[in-house]
Structure formats: C-alpha cells, structure tokens
Design a protein around this motif. Structure first.
Motif: not given
Length: 125
Positions: A34-35, A49-51, A55-57, A62-65
């Motif tokens: 899913m993302g 983002a994806t997961i 639960g691995v992301t 640009s959005v990390k953190g």
C-alpha cells in the motif's frame, strides 16, 4: 467492486501537521503493498511512501523524517501522518494498493493496483 477512499486532506499552515487515511473495501482476498502518491500542480504524480504487507516502509527523500506511513491490516487501511509540512507538499494525495480480488467466480490470480480518487492537501506559507 474494490474501492479505495482517502480522507483527511485540507488546508494547513506551513510547519503544521495533517493526517491522511485510506480505507479499502469490497471483495478483497488480500492486500500486498500500500502507498501514497501525490501530484502537485503542473507536475507528474510521484511516490511519497509505501509500506509492505509486513510493515517494511519506503519514503521519498523529500518527505523522509517528516512523514510516517502506517497500515492496519484488520481495517484494510493505510495512513500517512504528515508533520512539518512545507508549501511544496501541496498536492493531491492518492492512495494506492496492490489487491487480489475475491469475486463470485473466485479469487484473482494476481495482484492488481487500485487507486483512490485523491484528497487535496494545501500548505500555506
């Protein structure tokens, strides 16, 4: 029929936070990845983002953190918590999921991608 519905978009000031939700419904056998993707005015849709199903992301640089993706398998939902929002985060955010459908004639032999209709996030400066 499988549907993905997003919610939570809106107007927020720079530096603020916003949470997005996406719920899948319909004849679903299983959901793999899913993302969230987004499309800013005049730009191509991009991965946010994806997961994975376990639960691995994965996040765009640009959005990390700042953003956190999560999912609730029991609810067939995926979430995106957005913190420290910037004006450049302004976009229509789309939910995406790889789903094997369950129909009257059986279960799909493959995962297929489904998309929500999008929810608008506007970050003011």
């Amino acid at each position: 029929q499988v549907q993905l519905v997003e919610s939570g978009g809106g107007l927020v000031q720079a530096g603020g936070s916003l949470g997005l939700s996406c719920s899948a419904s319909g004849g679903i056998f299983s959901i793999n990845r899913m993302g969230w993707y987004r499309q800013a005015p005049g730009k191509q849709r991009e991965l946010v983002a994806t997961i994975s199903s376990v639960g691995v992301t994965n996040y765009a640089d640009s959005v990390k953190g700042r953003f956190t993706i999560s999912r609730d398998n029991a609810k067939k939902a995926v979430y995106l918590q957005m913190n420290s929002l910037k004006p450049e985060d302004t976009a229509v955010y789309y939910c995406n999921a790889e789903i094997r459908e369950r129909t009257a004639v059986g279960v799909s032999s493959r995962y297929r991608e489904f998309w929500g209709q999008g929810t608008l996030v506007t970050v003011s400066s």
